[in-house]
Scaffold this motif. Structure first.
Motif, PDB file in Angstrom:
ATOM      1  N   PHE A  28      -1.852  13.407   4.072  1.00  0.00           N
ATOM      2  CA  PHE A  28      -2.376  13.687   5.402  1.00  0.00           C
ATOM      3  C   PHE A  28      -3.690  12.931   5.622  1.00  0.00           C
ATOM      4  CE2 PHE A  28      -5.092  16.159   8.253  1.00  0.00           C
ATOM      5  CZ  PHE A  28      -4.319  16.129   9.406  1.00  0.00           C
ATOM      6  N   GLU A  29      -4.597  13.008   4.645  1.00  0.00           N
ATOM      7  CA  GLU A  29      -5.897  12.337   4.751  1.00  0.00           C
ATOM      8  C   GLU A  29      -5.758  10.814   4.761  1.00  0.00           C
ATOM      9  OE1 GLU A  29      -7.796  13.890   1.283  1.00  0.00           O
ATOM     10  OE2 GLU A  29      -8.392  15.760   2.281  1.00  0.00           O
ATOM     11  N   ARG A  30      -4.879  10.299   3.938  1.00  0.00           N
ATOM     12  CA  ARG A  30      -4.737   8.855   3.785  1.00  0.00           C
ATOM     13  C   ARG A  30      -3.808   8.219   4.813  1.00  0.00           C
ATOM     14  NH1 ARG A  30      -4.658   7.849  -2.757  1.00  0.00           N
ATOM     15  NH2 ARG A  30      -6.766   8.629  -3.117  1.00  0.00           N
ATOM     16  N   GLY A  31      -3.023   9.036   5.488  1.00  0.00           N
ATOM     17  CA  GLY A  31      -2.082   8.516   6.477  1.00  0.00           C
ATOM     18  C   GLY A  31      -2.747   7.654   7.523  1.00  0.00           C
ATOM     19  N   PHE A  32      -3.957   8.014   7.933  1.00  0.00           N
ATOM     20  CA  PHE A  32      -4.698   7.223   8.911  1.00  0.00           C
ATOM     21  C   PHE A  32      -4.840   5.773   8.450  1.00  0.00           C
ATOM     22  CE2 PHE A  32      -8.811   5.380  10.107  1.00  0.00           C
ATOM     23  CZ  PHE A  32      -8.667   5.335  11.491  1.00  0.00           C
ATOM     24  N   VAL A  60       0.847  -1.185   0.000  1.00  0.00           N
ATOM     25  CA  VAL A  60       0.000   0.000   0.000  1.00  0.00           C
ATOM     26  C   VAL A  60       0.886   1.239   0.000  1.00  0.00           C
ATOM     27  CG1 VAL A  60      -1.875  -1.192   1.209  1.00  0.00           C
ATOM     28  CG2 VAL A  60      -0.259   0.158   2.520  1.00  0.00           C
ATOM     29  N   GLY A  61       0.310   2.348  -0.412  1.00  0.00           N
ATOM     30  CA  GLY A  61       1.030   3.606  -0.443  1.00  0.00           C
ATOM     31  C   GLY A  61       0.458   4.506  -1.515  1.00  0.00           C
ATOM     32  N   TYR A  62       0.892   5.732  -1.483  1.00  0.00           N
ATOM     33  CA  TYR A  62       0.393   6.730  -2.411  1.00  0.00           C
ATOM     34  C   TYR A  62       0.841   6.409  -3.833  1.00  0.00           C
ATOM     35  CZ  TYR A  62      -1.470  11.274  -3.651  1.00  0.00           C
ATOM     36  OH  TYR A  62      -2.235  12.275  -4.191  1.00  0.00           O
ATOM     37  N   MET A  63       0.128   6.950  -4.814  1.00  0.00           N
ATOM     38  CA  MET A  63       0.557   6.756  -6.190  1.00  0.00           C
ATOM     39  C   MET A  63       1.981   7.281  -6.342  1.00  0.00           C
ATOM     40  SD  MET A  63      -1.714   9.519  -8.311  1.00  0.00           S
ATOM     41  CE  MET A  63      -2.480  10.819  -7.362  1.00  0.00           C
ATOM     42  N   ASP A 107       0.961  20.491  -3.269  1.00  0.00           N
ATOM     43  CA  ASP A 107      -0.081  20.748  -2.266  1.00  0.00           C
ATOM     44  C   ASP A 107      -1.106  19.620  -2.234  1.00  0.00           C
ATOM     45  OD1 ASP A 107       1.070  23.143  -1.510  1.00  0.00           O
ATOM     46  OD2 ASP A 107      -0.302  24.388  -2.699  1.00  0.00           O
ATOM     47  N   TYR A 108      -1.480  19.146  -3.403  1.00  0.00           N
ATOM     48  CA  TYR A 108      -2.450  18.058  -3.518  1.00  0.00           C
ATOM     49  C   TYR A 108      -1.914  16.785  -2.856  1.00  0.00           C
ATOM     50  CZ  TYR A 108      -5.623  14.725  -5.785  1.00  0.00           C
ATOM     51  OH  TYR A 108      -6.534  13.729  -6.040  1.00  0.00           O
ATOM     52  N   VAL A 109      -0.674  16.437  -3.159  1.00  0.00           N
ATOM     53  CA  VAL A 109      -0.063  15.232  -2.597  1.00  0.00           C
ATOM     54  C   VAL A 109       0.044  15.367  -1.077  1.00  0.00           C
ATOM     55  CG1 VAL A 109       2.046  13.828  -2.502  1.00  0.00           C
ATOM     56  CG2 VAL A 109       1.163  14.608  -4.713  1.00  0.00           C
ATOM     57  N   ARG A 110       0.481  16.510  -0.592  1.00  0.00           N
ATOM     58  CA  ARG A 110       0.605  16.735   0.853  1.00  0.00           C
ATOM     59  C   ARG A 110      -0.748  16.548   1.541  1.00  0.00           C
ATOM     60  NH1 ARG A 110       3.629  21.511   1.624  1.00  0.00           N
ATOM     61  NH2 ARG A 110       1.941  22.449   0.469  1.00  0.00           N
ATOM     62  N   LYS A 111      -1.792  17.146   0.984  1.00  0.00           N
ATOM     63  CA  LYS A 111      -3.137  17.042   1.559  1.00  0.00           C
ATOM     64  C   LYS A 111      -3.622  15.594   1.539  1.00  0.00           C
ATOM     65  CE  LYS A 111      -7.851  18.670   0.682  1.00  0.00           C
ATOM     66  NZ  LYS A 111      -8.525  17.574   0.013  1.00  0.00           N
ATOM     67  N   HIS A 112      -3.449  14.940   0.408  1.00  0.00           N
ATOM     68  CA  HIS A 112      -3.884  13.543   0.284  1.00  0.00           C
ATOM     69  C   HIS A 112      -3.145  12.628   1.255  1.00  0.00           C
ATOM     70  CE1 HIS A 112      -6.143  12.290  -3.627  1.00  0.00           C
ATOM     71  NE2 HIS A 112      -6.945  12.690  -2.689  1.00  0.00           N
ATOM     72  N   PHE A 169       6.173  13.598   0.972  1.00  0.00           N
ATOM     73  CA  PHE A 169       5.301  14.141  -0.074  1.00  0.00           C
ATOM     74  C   PHE A 169       6.080  14.868  -1.171  1.00  0.00           C
ATOM     75  CE2 PHE A 169       5.607  17.931   2.551  1.00  0.00           C
ATOM     76  CZ  PHE A 169       5.544  18.975   1.639  1.00  0.00           C
ATOM     77  N   LYS A 170       7.181  15.524  -0.837  1.00  0.00           N
ATOM     78  CA  LYS A 170       7.952  16.241  -1.854  1.00  0.00           C
ATOM     79  C   LYS A 170       8.566  15.264  -2.864  1.00  0.00           C
ATOM     80  CE  LYS A 170       9.151  20.387   0.736  1.00  0.00           C
ATOM     81  NZ  LYS A 170       8.956  21.515  -0.148  1.00  0.00           N
TER      82      LYS A 170
END
Length: 173
Positions: free
Chosen positions: A141-145, A6-9, A134-139, A106-107
């Motif tokens: 944060f939301e998905r970290g849970f 799992v992980g961000y795109m 900004d989008y990646v940072r926000k996402h 995120f960077k």
């Protein structure tokens, strides 16, 4: 053992997954490819023609199928949003699969995604690098849970794929 990445795109799930499967002599499944084959169209086409809500419902159904059908020796690279929608996280937690979160800053993710954004329906329309960051940072944060509930959380900075593989093997076996 079933291993679900799992992980961000852009976090390397589709790169690390086949390498890990090869090292372990496991089967590899890229979940986006699995969905594409089942639906008969690309993820971008599904989003465009049927919408994100349809996609997320189908994604959940296919995840349940995969968890029930797959053998014990499989590595699955999930889509970035898969564990964050519906009951998907609970499905993973209730299964006998081990989840591994490939956790990048995120960077770094924004840098990796900028050059390939046209292939990613959620970010294809981004006009500036700053907007993407900004989008990646926000996402994140939301998905970290969701991501941080993985069985193994690997903080990745500049490790090579081989180093990431070694860390997964050392932690899971």
């Amino acid at each position: 053992m079933k291993i679900y990445l799992v992980g961000y795109m852009g976090s390397g799930k589709s790169t690390i997954g086949p390498l890990l499967a090869e090292v372990l002599s496991y089967k590899f499944i890229d979940f986006d490819t699995y969905i594409t084959q089942k639906e008969g169209m690309s993820i971008s086409e599904i989003f465009k023609n049927k919408g994100e809500i349809y996609f997320r419902k189908a994604e959940s159904s296919y995840l349940q199928q995969l968890l029930e059908e797959e053998s014990e020796q499989v590595v699955v690279a999930l889509g970035g949003g898969t564990p964050c929608y519906g009951t998907n996280l609970q499905l993973l937690k209730d299964s006998d699969a081990q989840t591994v979160y490939l956790n990048w800053h995120f960077k770094t993710l924004a840098q990796r995604l900028w050059s390939a954004k046209e292939e990613r329906p959620l970010i294809a329309s981004m006009q500036s690098y700053e907007d993407l960051e900004d989008y990646v940072r926000k996402h994140l944060f939301e998905r970290g849970f969701y991501y941080n509930q993985s069985d193994l959380v690997l903080k990745i900075e500049d490790q090579s794929p081989k180093d990431v593989l070694d860390s997964i093997q050392e932690s899971l076996f």
